[in-house]
Motif scaffolding. Structure first.
Motif, PDB file in Angstrom:
ATOM      1  N   TYR A   1       0.856  -1.191   0.000  1.00  0.00           N
ATOM      2  CA  TYR A   1       0.000   0.000   0.000  1.00  0.00           C
ATOM      3  C   TYR A   1       0.888   1.235   0.000  1.00  0.00           C
ATOM      4  O   TYR A   1       1.944   1.253   0.649  1.00  0.00           O
ATOM      5  CB  TYR A   1      -0.885  -0.031   1.250  1.00  0.00           C
ATOM      6  CG  TYR A   1      -1.602   1.264   1.594  1.00  0.00           C
ATOM      7  CD1 TYR A   1      -2.922   1.475   1.209  1.00  0.00           C
ATOM      8  CD2 TYR A   1      -0.971   2.264   2.335  1.00  0.00           C
ATOM      9  CE1 TYR A   1      -3.597   2.645   1.557  1.00  0.00           C
ATOM     10  CE2 TYR A   1      -1.629   3.440   2.675  1.00  0.00           C
ATOM     11  CZ  TYR A   1      -2.935   3.624   2.285  1.00  0.00           C
ATOM     12  OH  TYR A   1      -3.585   4.786   2.622  1.00  0.00           O
ATOM     13  N   GLY A   2       0.463   2.261  -0.700  1.00  0.00           N
ATOM     14  CA  GLY A   2       1.224   3.510  -0.683  1.00  0.00           C
ATOM     15  C   GLY A   2       0.376   4.664  -1.181  1.00  0.00           C
ATOM     16  O   GLY A   2      -0.632   4.478  -1.874  1.00  0.00           O
ATOM     17  N   MET A   3       0.788   5.875  -0.803  1.00  0.00           N
ATOM     18  CA  MET A   3       0.099   7.087  -1.235  1.00  0.00           C
ATOM     19  C   MET A   3       1.027   7.905  -2.120  1.00  0.00           C
ATOM     20  O   MET A   3       2.204   8.091  -1.790  1.00  0.00           O
ATOM     21  CB  MET A   3      -0.342   7.922  -0.031  1.00  0.00           C
ATOM     22  CG  MET A   3      -1.393   7.238   0.831  1.00  0.00           C
ATOM     23  SD  MET A   3      -1.928   8.244   2.239  1.00  0.00           S
ATOM     24  CE  MET A   3      -2.710   9.614   1.419  1.00  0.00           C
ATOM     25  N   LEU A   4       0.520   8.380  -3.234  1.00  0.00           N
ATOM     26  CA  LEU A   4       1.310   9.257  -4.082  1.00  0.00           C
ATOM     27  C   LEU A   4       1.577  10.580  -3.360  1.00  0.00           C
ATOM     28  O   LEU A   4       0.798  10.996  -2.497  1.00  0.00           O
ATOM     29  CB  LEU A   4       0.583   9.520  -5.397  1.00  0.00           C
ATOM     30  CG  LEU A   4       0.369   8.315  -6.315  1.00  0.00           C
ATOM     31  CD1 LEU A   4      -0.202   8.777  -7.647  1.00  0.00           C
ATOM     32  CD2 LEU A   4       1.666   7.544  -6.538  1.00  0.00           C
ATOM     33  N   PRO A   5       2.671  11.256  -3.707  1.00  0.00           N
ATOM     34  CA  PRO A   5       3.042  12.476  -2.978  1.00  0.00           C
ATOM     35  C   PRO A   5       1.943  13.532  -2.908  1.00  0.00           C
ATOM     36  O   PRO A   5       1.808  14.217  -1.896  1.00  0.00           O
ATOM     37  CB  PRO A   5       4.256  12.990  -3.760  1.00  0.00           C
ATOM     38  CG  PRO A   5       4.883  11.746  -4.304  1.00  0.00           C
ATOM     39  CD  PRO A   5       3.733  10.853  -4.657  1.00  0.00           C
TER      40      PRO A   5
ATOM     41  N   ARG B   1       7.973  10.616  -0.805  1.00  0.00           N
ATOM     42  CA  ARG B   1       7.813   9.188  -1.063  1.00  0.00           C
ATOM     43  C   ARG B   1       8.559   8.410   0.018  1.00  0.00           C
ATOM     44  O   ARG B   1       9.679   8.764   0.401  1.00  0.00           O
ATOM     45  CB  ARG B   1       8.368   8.823  -2.431  1.00  0.00           C
ATOM     46  CG  ARG B   1       7.638   9.465  -3.599  1.00  0.00           C
ATOM     47  CD  ARG B   1       8.247   9.028  -4.922  1.00  0.00           C
ATOM     48  NE  ARG B   1       7.731   9.822  -6.023  1.00  0.00           N
ATOM     49  CZ  ARG B   1       6.621   9.537  -6.699  1.00  0.00           C
ATOM     50  NH1 ARG B   1       5.930   8.453  -6.375  1.00  0.00           N
ATOM     51  NH2 ARG B   1       6.213  10.307  -7.683  1.00  0.00           N
ATOM     52  N   GLU B   2       7.935   7.347   0.486  1.00  0.00           N
ATOM     53  CA  GLU B   2       8.580   6.552   1.526  1.00  0.00           C
ATOM     54  C   GLU B   2       9.858   5.908   1.014  1.00  0.00           C
ATOM     55  O   GLU B   2      10.801   5.689   1.776  1.00  0.00           O
ATOM     56  CB  GLU B   2       7.595   5.509   2.068  1.00  0.00           C
ATOM     57  CG  GLU B   2       6.455   6.159   2.844  1.00  0.00           C
ATOM     58  CD  GLU B   2       5.537   5.149   3.496  1.00  0.00           C
ATOM     59  OE1 GLU B   2       5.525   3.980   3.076  1.00  0.00           O
ATOM     60  OE2 GLU B   2       4.843   5.532   4.450  1.00  0.00           O
ATOM     61  N   ALA B   3       9.896   5.601  -0.288  1.00  0.00           N
ATOM     62  CA  ALA B   3      11.112   5.021  -0.864  1.00  0.00           C
ATOM     63  C   ALA B   3      12.284   5.998  -0.743  1.00  0.00           C
ATOM     64  O   ALA B   3      13.427   5.593  -0.511  1.00  0.00           O
ATOM     65  CB  ALA B   3      10.881   4.667  -2.328  1.00  0.00           C
TER      66      ALA B   3
ATOM     67  N   ASP C   1      -1.230  -4.633  -5.139  1.00  0.00           N
ATOM     68  CA  ASP C   1      -0.656  -3.293  -4.962  1.00  0.00           C
ATOM     69  C   ASP C   1      -1.774  -2.265  -4.929  1.00  0.00           C
ATOM     70  O   ASP C   1      -2.586  -2.187  -5.857  1.00  0.00           O
ATOM     71  CB  ASP C   1       0.310  -2.973  -6.109  1.00  0.00           C
ATOM     72  CG  ASP C   1       1.609  -3.738  -5.999  1.00  0.00           C
ATOM     73  OD1 ASP C   1       2.360  -3.487  -5.041  1.00  0.00           O
ATOM     74  OD2 ASP C   1       1.866  -4.604  -6.853  1.00  0.00           O
ATOM     75  N   CYS C   2      -1.815  -1.496  -3.862  1.00  0.00           N
ATOM     76  CA  CYS C   2      -2.841  -0.472  -3.680  1.00  0.00           C
ATOM     77  C   CYS C   2      -2.170   0.899  -3.646  1.00  0.00           C
ATOM     78  O   CYS C   2      -1.461   1.220  -2.685  1.00  0.00           O
ATOM     79  CB  CYS C   2      -3.617  -0.715  -2.385  1.00  0.00           C
ATOM     80  SG  CYS C   2      -4.382  -2.345  -2.273  1.00  0.00           S
ATOM     81  N   ASP C   3      -2.379   1.677  -4.680  1.00  0.00           N
ATOM     82  CA  ASP C   3      -1.767   3.004  -4.787  1.00  0.00           C
ATOM     83  C   ASP C   3      -2.839   4.079  -4.687  1.00  0.00           C
ATOM     84  O   ASP C   3      -3.737   4.154  -5.539  1.00  0.00           O
ATOM     85  CB  ASP C   3      -1.006   3.136  -6.102  1.00  0.00           C
ATOM     86  CG  ASP C   3       0.216   2.222  -6.144  1.00  0.00           C
ATOM     87  OD1 ASP C   3       1.131   2.447  -5.340  1.00  0.00           O
ATOM     88  OD2 ASP C   3       0.232   1.281  -6.950  1.00  0.00           O
TER      89      ASP C   3
ATOM     90  N   GLN D   1      -5.689   9.734  -4.752  1.00  0.00           N
ATOM     91  CA  GLN D   1      -6.266  10.900  -4.081  1.00  0.00           C
ATOM     92  C   GLN D   1      -6.920  10.424  -2.791  1.00  0.00           C
ATOM     93  O   GLN D   1      -7.627   9.415  -2.790  1.00  0.00           O
ATOM     94  CB  GLN D   1      -7.303  11.549  -5.005  1.00  0.00           C
ATOM     95  CG  GLN D   1      -7.925  12.835  -4.484  1.00  0.00           C
ATOM     96  CD  GLN D   1      -8.742  13.523  -5.550  1.00  0.00           C
ATOM     97  OE1 GLN D   1      -8.193  14.203  -6.416  1.00  0.00           O
ATOM     98  NE2 GLN D   1     -10.049  13.344  -5.525  1.00  0.00           N
ATOM     99  N   ALA D   2      -6.666  11.146  -1.705  1.00  0.00           N
ATOM    100  CA  ALA D   2      -7.145  10.705  -0.392  1.00  0.00           C
ATOM    101  C   ALA D   2      -8.126  11.715   0.190  1.00  0.00           C
ATOM    102  O   ALA D   2      -7.807  12.896   0.330  1.00  0.00           O
ATOM    103  CB  ALA D   2      -5.965  10.521   0.558  1.00  0.00           C
TER     104      ALA D   2
END
Length: 238
Positions: free
Chosen positions: A63-67, A76-78, A115-117, A120-121
């Protein structure tokens, strides 16, 4: 009155678009109001070391959120070199939610990564991700059946998720960010299509809540999940 003008038991507008990604074995673009998540399912012909020679497969999630999924850019966490505790907690939740309704023996020694990207949150990203992840996984299994890799669909039931909470003293269904950020009680419910409970995450943000409040939130969640399961079935025409 809720900020969105919705009734207490009313979901946001939800859409599920399967087959959104060209190359993935399964995919779904899911919208819960202004929360948008792209979910893909990727098949691998191997399993983690602890499952080798077991005859069982594995379903896991990232899981991750785009910037710019939120109002301000987040790194980015990476780029930071590690995942946040929140990210790890959410992807584990997604993985175990899907495994709870999957016959891993029927999958054979294969792995599927979901994979969950978050594009928009606006509240409820984990619940949207779980709901869309089921669609992507079902699509992946359908493709495997067509290719003769498996003889039957390993999914035993639907799984979907929704948030509920107490906003200005009123139990409400499917919180958006305006409600989630100020709710007195916030809970996420992961349920099966048959109404069984997979997981409940509930927190009192101010005053502790009662058994009666929890049961009312569960009632709202079951209503919402029932609607989501119907949308899953309609999206896949199953």
């Amino acid at each position: 009155m809720r900020p969105s003008g919705r009734k207490a038991d009313q979901m946001r507008a939800v859409s599920l678009e399967p087959g959104f990604a060209k190359f993935a074995e399964g995919s779904c673009f899911v919208r819960f109001g202004d929360t948008h998540v792209l979910v893909t399912a990727s098949l691998e012909t191997s399993v983690p070391p602890f499952l080798k020679n077991s005859g069982k497969g594995w379903v896991t999630a990232e899981y991750g959120m785009l910037p710019r999924a939120t109002g301000e850019r987040t790194r980015r966490e990476a780029a930071q070199g590690k995942q946040s505790g929140r990210t790890q907690e959410i992807q584990r939740l997604i993985g175990r939610s899907l495994r709870s309704v999957t016959d891993l023996a029927a999958l054979g020694e294969r792995s599927i990564t979901i994979d969950c990207d978050v594009i928009q949150a606006d509240g409820g990203t984990r619940t949207a991700a779980i709901t869309g992840a089921w669609v992507a996984l079902r699509q992946c299994f359908s493709r495997m059946q067509k290719l003769g890799m498996i003889s039957a669909n390993p999914l035993r039931d639907h799984v979907a998720a929704v948030s509920c909470g107490v906003f200005e003293g009123l139990p409400v269904l499917d919180l958006d960010y305006a409600e989630d950020s100020t709710a007195h009680t916030d809970a996420n419910f992961v349920l099966t299509g048959s109404g069984k409970i997979i997981e409940i995450q509930g927190t009192a943000e101010t005053d502790p809540f009662t058994d009666e409040t929890l049961l009312e939130l569960l009632r709202l969640a079951k209503k919402g999940v029932g609607e989501l399961v119907a949308l899953q079935a309609a999206a896949l025409k199953t």
